[in-house]
Design a protein around this motif. Structure first.
Motif, mmCIF file in Angstrom:
data_model
loop_
_atom_site.group_PDB
_atom_site.id
_atom_site.type_symbol
_atom_site.label_atom_id
_atom_site.label_comp_id
_atom_site.label_asym_id
_atom_site.label_seq_id
_atom_site.Cartn_x
_atom_site.Cartn_y
_atom_site.Cartn_z
ATOM 1 N N PHE A 345 -30.456 -3.246 -36.693
ATOM 2 C CA PHE A 345 -30.003 -4.011 -36.676
ATOM 3 C C PHE A 345 -29.803 -5.115 -35.891
ATOM 4 O O PHE A 345 -30.090 -5.841 -35.318
ATOM 5 N N PRO A 346 -30.426 -6.676 -36.620
ATOM 6 C CA PRO A 346 -30.542 -7.800 -35.911
ATOM 7 C C PRO A 346 -29.146 -8.910 -35.478
ATOM 8 O O PRO A 346 -28.391 -8.628 -35.353
ATOM 9 N N PRO A 347 -28.716 -9.181 -34.471
ATOM 10 C CA PRO A 347 -28.344 -9.729 -33.905
ATOM 11 C C PRO A 347 -28.121 -11.019 -34.268
ATOM 12 O O PRO A 347 -26.559 -11.143 -34.062
ATOM 13 N N SER A 348 -28.252 -11.496 -35.113
ATOM 14 C CA SER A 348 -27.724 -12.312 -36.348
ATOM 15 C C SER A 348 -26.263 -11.677 -37.243
ATOM 16 O O SER A 348 -25.250 -11.724 -37.737
ATOM 17 N N ALA A 349 -26.437 -10.328 -37.575
ATOM 18 C CA ALA A 349 -25.295 -9.107 -37.920
ATOM 19 C C ALA A 349 -23.875 -9.233 -37.024
ATOM 20 O O ALA A 349 -23.303 -8.587 -37.775
ATOM 21 N N VAL A 350 -24.199 -9.624 -35.908
ATOM 22 C CA VAL A 350 -22.932 -9.266 -35.378
ATOM 23 C C VAL A 350 -22.550 -10.245 -35.255
ATOM 24 O O VAL A 350 -22.619 -11.260 -35.104
ATOM 25 N N VAL A 370 -19.999 -10.447 -22.003
ATOM 26 C CA VAL A 370 -20.832 -11.660 -22.208
ATOM 27 C C VAL A 370 -22.010 -11.354 -20.596
ATOM 28 O O VAL A 370 -21.312 -11.570 -19.465
ATOM 29 N N ALA A 371 -22.628 -10.926 -20.809
ATOM 30 C CA ALA A 371 -23.516 -10.517 -19.868
ATOM 31 C C ALA A 371 -24.834 -12.007 -19.098
ATOM 32 O O ALA A 371 -24.917 -12.246 -18.048
ATOM 33 N N GLY A 372 -25.328 -12.753 -20.144
ATOM 34 C CA GLY A 372 -25.479 -13.695 -20.104
ATOM 35 C C GLY A 372 -26.123 -14.301 -21.354
ATOM 36 O O GLY A 372 -26.165 -13.859 -22.883
ATOM 37 N N LEU A 373 -26.085 -16.091 -21.679
ATOM 38 C CA LEU A 373 -26.293 -16.767 -22.942
ATOM 39 C C LEU A 373 -28.174 -17.317 -22.557
ATOM 40 O O LEU A 373 -28.029 -17.892 -21.296
ATOM 41 N N GLU A 374 -28.112 -17.175 -23.465
ATOM 42 C CA GLU A 374 -30.357 -18.224 -23.589
ATOM 43 C C GLU A 374 -29.736 -18.572 -25.214
ATOM 44 O O GLU A 374 -29.842 -18.332 -26.362
ATOM 45 N N THR A 375 -30.445 -20.338 -24.784
ATOM 46 C CA THR A 375 -31.611 -20.401 -26.551
ATOM 47 C C THR A 375 -32.245 -19.421 -26.895
ATOM 48 O O THR A 375 -33.347 -19.539 -26.155
ATOM 49 N N HIS A 376 -31.939 -19.382 -28.104
ATOM 50 C CA HIS A 376 -33.063 -18.916 -28.352
ATOM 51 C C HIS A 376 -33.219 -19.234 -30.238
ATOM 52 O O HIS A 376 -32.121 -19.434 -31.396
ATOM 53 N N GLY A 377 -34.123 -20.029 -30.151
ATOM 54 C CA GLY A 377 -34.084 -21.368 -31.550
ATOM 55 C C GLY A 377 -33.283 -22.356 -31.092
ATOM 56 O O GLY A 377 -33.161 -22.967 -30.605
ATOM 57 N N ARG A 381 -27.900 -17.018 -27.977
ATOM 58 C CA ARG A 381 -28.079 -15.084 -28.359
ATOM 59 C C ARG A 381 -27.443 -14.540 -26.970
ATOM 60 O O ARG A 381 -27.634 -15.530 -25.761
ATOM 61 N N ALA A 382 -27.050 -13.979 -27.734
ATOM 62 C CA ALA A 382 -25.874 -13.779 -25.930
ATOM 63 C C ALA A 382 -25.900 -12.171 -26.279
ATOM 64 O O ALA A 382 -26.612 -10.587 -26.857
ATOM 65 N N ASP A 383 -25.969 -12.399 -24.602
ATOM 66 C CA ASP A 383 -26.306 -10.388 -24.600
ATOM 67 C C ASP A 383 -25.176 -10.296 -23.458
ATOM 68 O O ASP A 383 -24.758 -10.273 -22.731
ATOM 69 N N LEU A 384 -24.587 -8.533 -24.318
ATOM 70 C CA LEU A 384 -23.744 -7.781 -24.405
ATOM 71 C C LEU A 384 -23.622 -6.887 -22.971
ATOM 72 O O LEU A 384 -24.631 -6.358 -24.031
ATOM 73 N N THR A 385 -22.831 -6.147 -22.246
ATOM 74 C CA THR A 385 -22.836 -5.166 -22.259
ATOM 75 C C THR A 385 -21.187 -4.435 -22.625
ATOM 76 O O THR A 385 -20.546 -5.092 -22.941
ATOM 77 N N GLY A 386 -21.166 -3.197 -22.782
ATOM 78 C CA GLY A 386 -19.442 -2.128 -22.552
ATOM 79 C C GLY A 386 -20.005 -1.345 -23.354
ATOM 80 O O GLY A 386 -20.955 -0.627 -23.273
ATOM 81 N N GLU A 387 -19.203 -0.810 -24.138
ATOM 82 C CA GLU A 387 -19.254 -0.049 -25.073
ATOM 83 C C GLU A 387 -20.736 0.228 -26.182
ATOM 84 O O GLU A 387 -21.094 1.755 -26.094
ATOM 85 N N LEU A 388 -21.354 -0.904 -26.500
ATOM 86 C CA LEU A 388 -22.148 -0.819 -26.830
ATOM 87 C C LEU A 388 -23.324 -1.794 -26.273
ATOM 88 O O LEU A 388 -23.267 -3.509 -27.433
#
Length: 424
Positions: A345-350, A370-377, A381-388
């Motif tokens: 699934f795309p990141p935009s679906a989250v 939240v593990a990290g944040l960066e500009t994406h266009g 974009r949030a990089d997430l850790t945890g259950e999934l």
């Protein structure tokens, strides 16, 4: 990109005092000219009777005094295009890929640095010898044919134009090596420059050309010899973003007009998706997936491909609409499957929440951090850790309202209708 090039030899047909474009493959004797920067063939390539003639299998008939009879060709229409099984062994690395393409096809080799893309291109050009396998072009075996005798044109990443020659003479160099007179070679070069929209720059030296213009001169030089295989090594990598957009569109048009096989090596997924008819994804010297750009974008089969096309990808076991991941929780999907599957699934679906949502319609809900944040266009974009572990895209306004920062706890939801499951 990893470059495993061998030392470059002086090129016997370079203009006096100047090196030729490094390691440019050329055309075998025949109706078409050699590739740019090549010496004229000194004789026919080593004979390959079986592939070139079908093999003489009859015996002389003394009674009739006829020459040895030959069997009818088992295939009266010999295969055209590219059929290659490239095996190259090096210490700690083995390339083993199979490539096929019909005339007019544009094949893109896509993969991370060190995957073996450049080694494959050099093997096709004859610059790196095969350890095993075969290489046939239009039914003719080339694995033992010298680079300068192959019907191959190459456009290198840095173009490698002669700095002391004009654009016109750079393009004319290949036909001159093939034996054309100076007038004939320059006339052919002028026609190619016109086709590329470069006639006003015919007298310009490479240092006076823009990156896009130099790229088109290099392409014209490769095509002026009418190769049966065109190799392009990261042809847009040296261009800035604005020029790249324009030149990509021009290159697509020129490749669409090319009647033989084109092989493009790139690590840029957009170049591959736009320019190629078919993608071959290489990782660790092996083909991990191949197909049309649309099929690969929709059905990635490795993490590398999923990242290229911008999808979250997981593998698990399906039982109906539930997929139990190999490492992680379950995901609910709309597809009803059984057995090993991928889920994407795309990141935009989250959708992200700071507190556990109540009454949310999403069937999939996971606690993350939240593990990290960066500009994406134009988004974050949030990089997430945890259950999934996953990636989520959201607007800058939403990121600010949620007060997202590394370490912030969040809840992530994805609707089942926004997932896509398919057999592994």
């Amino acid at each position: 990109m990893t470059n495993n090039s061998e030392p470059t030899r002086p090129h016997p047909t370079s203009p006096p005092g100047q090196p030729a474009p490094a390691e440019t493959a050329t055309r075998a004797p025949g109706p078409a000219a050699p590739a740019d920067g090549a010496q004229p063939p000194q004789g026919p390539p080593a004979p390959d009777d079986e592939s070139r003639t079908g093999g003489a299998s009859g015996n002389p008939n003394p009674a009739e005094g006829r020459p040895p009879a030959t069997d009818t060709h088992p295939n009266p229409h010999p295969p055209t295009g590219l059929q290659a099984h490239l095996v190259v062994d090096r210490p700690g690395f083995r390339l083993d890929v199979t490539l096929t393409a019909a005339p007019g096809d544009v094949l893109a080799l896509l993969g991370p640095n060190g995957a073996g893309k450049t080694t494959a291109l050099r093997a096709l050009a004859g610059l790196t010898p095969l350890t095993d396998g075969h290489l046939r072009l239009d039914g003719t075996a080339l694995e033992h044919t010298a680079p300068e005798a192959r019907p191959v044109g190459v456009v290198f990443q840095d173009y490698l134009l002669f700095p002391h020659l004009s654009a016109l003479d750079n393009v004319a160099f290949g036909p001159r090596c093939r034996g054309a007179s100076k007038a004939e070679a320059r006339a052919a070069a002028a026609a190619w420059l016109e086709r590329m929209g470069l006639t006003p720059h015919a007298a310009a030296k490479p240092r006076r050309l823009s990156g896009g213009q130099a790229q088109r001169v290099a392409l014209a030089r490769a095509l002026a010899t009418r190769p049966r295989l065109l190799l392009l090594d990261e042809p847009l990598a040296a261009l800035d973003a604005r020029t790249r957009l324009e030149v990509r569109a021009q290159l697509r048009r020129h490749l669409a007009e090319f009647e033989a096989v084109s092989v493009l090596v790139t690590h840029d997924p957009l170049d591959a998706m736009v320019l190629a008819d078919r993608l071959v994804v290489v990782e660790h010297g092996r083909v991990v997936q191949e197909g049309t750009p649309a099929d690969i974008a929709r059905h990635p089969r490795t993490d590398y491909i999923a990242q290229l096309v911008g999808l979250n990808l997981y593998r698990g076991q399906a039982a109906g609409h539930t997929v139990r991941l190999d490492a992680g929780p379950a995901i609910t999907t709309t597809e009803k499957l059984s057995g090993p599957v991928f889920v994407a699934f795309p990141p935009s679906a989250v959708t992200l929440f700071r507190d556990r949502p109540s009454g949310a319609s999403a069937r999939n809900l996971w606690r993350c951090e939240v593990a990290g944040l960066e500009t994406h266009g134009d988004q974050i974009r949030a990089d997430l850790t945890g259950e999934l572990p996953l990636a989520a895209d959201l607007t800058t306004v939403a990121a600010a309202e949620l007060d997202l920062h590394p370490g912030a706890p969040v809840w992530a939801t994805v609707k089942a209708t926004q997932t896509h499951a398919y057999p592994a």
